[in-house]
Motif scaffolding. Structure first.
Motif, mmCIF file in Angstrom:
data_model
loop_
_atom_site.group_PDB
_atom_site.id
_atom_site.type_symbol
_atom_site.label_atom_id
_atom_site.label_comp_id
_atom_site.label_asym_id
_atom_site.label_seq_id
_atom_site.Cartn_x
_atom_site.Cartn_y
_atom_site.Cartn_z
ATOM 1 N N THR A 80 35.610 36.187 30.253
ATOM 2 C CA THR A 80 36.401 37.275 30.832
ATOM 3 C C THR A 80 36.502 38.486 29.910
ATOM 4 O O THR A 80 37.037 39.519 30.319
ATOM 5 N N ASP A 81 36.005 38.363 28.685
ATOM 6 C CA ASP A 81 35.931 39.546 27.817
ATOM 7 C C ASP A 81 34.685 40.365 28.112
ATOM 8 O O ASP A 81 34.719 41.608 28.093
ATOM 9 N N ALA A 131 34.490 42.337 32.636
ATOM 10 C CA ALA A 131 35.831 42.924 32.763
ATOM 11 C C ALA A 131 35.712 44.437 32.931
ATOM 12 O O ALA A 131 34.629 45.014 32.827
ATOM 13 N N ARG A 132 36.864 45.031 33.251
ATOM 14 C CA ARG A 132 37.069 46.485 33.177
ATOM 15 C C ARG A 132 36.292 47.298 34.205
ATOM 16 O O ARG A 132 35.958 48.444 33.973
ATOM 17 N N ASN A 173 35.968 49.353 37.843
ATOM 18 C CA ASN A 173 36.814 50.091 38.788
ATOM 19 C C ASN A 173 35.944 50.465 39.982
ATOM 20 O O ASN A 173 35.360 51.552 40.013
ATOM 21 N N ARG A 201 29.836 46.726 36.427
ATOM 22 C CA ARG A 201 30.870 47.763 36.264
ATOM 23 C C ARG A 201 30.521 49.051 36.990
ATOM 24 O O ARG A 201 31.410 49.881 37.226
ATOM 25 N N SER A 247 34.904 40.731 36.624
ATOM 26 C CA SER A 247 34.749 42.152 36.308
ATOM 27 C C SER A 247 35.694 43.037 37.110
ATOM 28 O O SER A 247 35.904 44.203 36.754
ATOM 29 N N GLY A 248 36.238 42.498 38.194
ATOM 30 C CA GLY A 248 37.064 43.302 39.086
ATOM 31 C C GLY A 248 36.275 43.897 40.233
ATOM 32 O O GLY A 248 36.713 44.860 40.865
ATOM 33 N N ARG A 295 40.811 43.698 42.086
ATOM 34 C CA ARG A 295 41.938 43.344 41.213
ATOM 35 C C ARG A 295 42.394 41.907 41.473
ATOM 36 O O ARG A 295 42.676 41.151 40.538
#
Length: 370
Positions: free
Chosen positions: A163-164, A167-168, A170, A250, A280-281, A332
């Motif tokens: 999860t590092d 991630a991040r 949008n 991402r 990653s979202g 999210r």
């Protein structure tokens, strides 16, 4: 440190990220056995050269005993076999070395008709000997139970992701750019997804699709994209490192995972790419197949469609193409689900707990004599 042997038909397959995770992160000294269902080679670590076992061109029992001798010499405490056929072939060596055997099923090995025809009866003997039988989806768990895996030794252990690294994202800030990740083989549904994407492009020509990975259907996919008139909107990125996959996620609106069961019975376990996108979202548009509905709740973490429903996939793509806020909300929720239930550490801890329990058992399970 305790020594554990990991047996796998292949040593380095780019798409088998789940095995790479085990080798790199399980809390043991790892010895590798590879080169076929009954391994032909051994290596002291992933970075060490491999050495052949004797008996490759002789009676296979010569190799079985050589493997058993190696396991004893290396003071191995347990063997974790990847895929059912490999575990079947490792049974005799583990029994000879008096070592517990754990089998980790992943997908085709619990569903493909030719595998079940060749190994189905032998699976029953495997289930009698194995200390743990590991399934990565609830459907697979039910299938293995129906084949005779004992409930007390059958475990649902879904994959986990870093999860590092993943991630991040949008998705609301990205354009209507979709992504597929995985080997280009029939069960992944790349060709059917191209048909659905072509339907989207007819009304939204600004949309794009990037495809990561390679496989036997790569050329067929490129030709189909050309025939559908969408070659300009589709990019084939080939094999990428995990960090590069994370970067592509991402910059995406959503991941497409249009998997299905093939006529040969081949099916997924739980595609790791689904969990990587969720972490990653990024929302996933997935099919109701194998372990995908285990991790995605429709309209909560992503959108689900039925396998082979090309029109339904087009509609789901269109929804997220025109609604970046919807994609962001689904993403999210997906990231939260992964952090609660599907982290890499959770997966490794569950595996380590089963391995530790096997090594703590004083006796080795053996099939009952007929």
């Amino acid at each position: 440190m305790t020594v554990v042997a990991i047996a796998s038909p292949d040593r380095q397959v780019y798409s088998q990220t789940f095995i790479h995770q085990q080798i790199a992160n399980l809390p043991y000294t790892i010895r590798l056995l590879y080169g076929g269902n009954l391994p032909t080679h051994r290596a002291a670590s992933p970075d060490c050269p491999g050495y052949a076992f004797p008996g490759e061109n002789e009676d296979p029992w010569v190799r079985v005993q050589a493997i058993a001798d190696y396991l004893v010499e290396q003071k191995v405490g347990a063997v974790l076999a990847q895929f059912g056929p490999c575990a079947v072939e490792m049974m005799a060596a583990c029994e000879s070395a008096a070592l517990p055997l754990l089998v980790h099923f992943h997908g085709y090995d619990a569903s493909r008709l030719e595998i079940l025809s060749s190994y189905g009866k032998r699976y029953r003997a495997l289930f009698a000997q194995a200390h743990s039988v590991i399934a990565v989806s609830r459907e697979m768990h039910a299938r293995l139970a129906a084949m005779g895996a004992p409930p007390a030794r059958l475990h649902y252990v879904p994959y986990g992701v870093d999860t590092d690294v993943f991630a991040r994202a949008n998705p609301a800030a990205n354009g209507p750019d979709f992504l597929m990740v995985g080997r280009q083989v029939e069960k992944k549904g790349h060709l059917l997804a191209l048909l659905a994407f072509a339907g989207l492009v007819r009304s939204h020509p600004e949309c794009t699709l990037r495809i990561i990975g390679t496989g036997p259907l790569r050329e067929s996919g490129e030709m189909l994209a050309r025939a559908l008139g969408i070659a300009g909107q589709v990019r084939w990125l080939g094999v990428l490192s995990p960090n590069d996959v994370a970067a592509e996620l991402r910059s995406s609106r959503a991941l497409i995972q249009f998997s299905h069961t093939t006529p040969s019975g081949d099916s997924e376990g739980t595609p790791l790419a689904v969990l990587e996108a969720m972490s990653s979202g990024i929302p996933v548009i997935g099919s109701r197949h194998a372990g995908i509905p285990d991790v995605i709740e429709h309209e909560v973490h992503g959108l689900l469609v039925d396998p082979f429903d090309v029109a339904g996939l087009t509609d789901a793509l269109r929804r997220l193409a025109v609604a970046p806020a919807l994609a962001a909300g689904l993403g999210r929720a997906a990231a939260g689900a992964v952090r609660n239930f599907y982290t890499r550490q959770r997966y490794l801890d569950q595996l380590a707990s089963l391995i530790d329990a096997a090594m703590a058992t004083s006796s080795v399970h053996r099939p009952s004599k007929p």
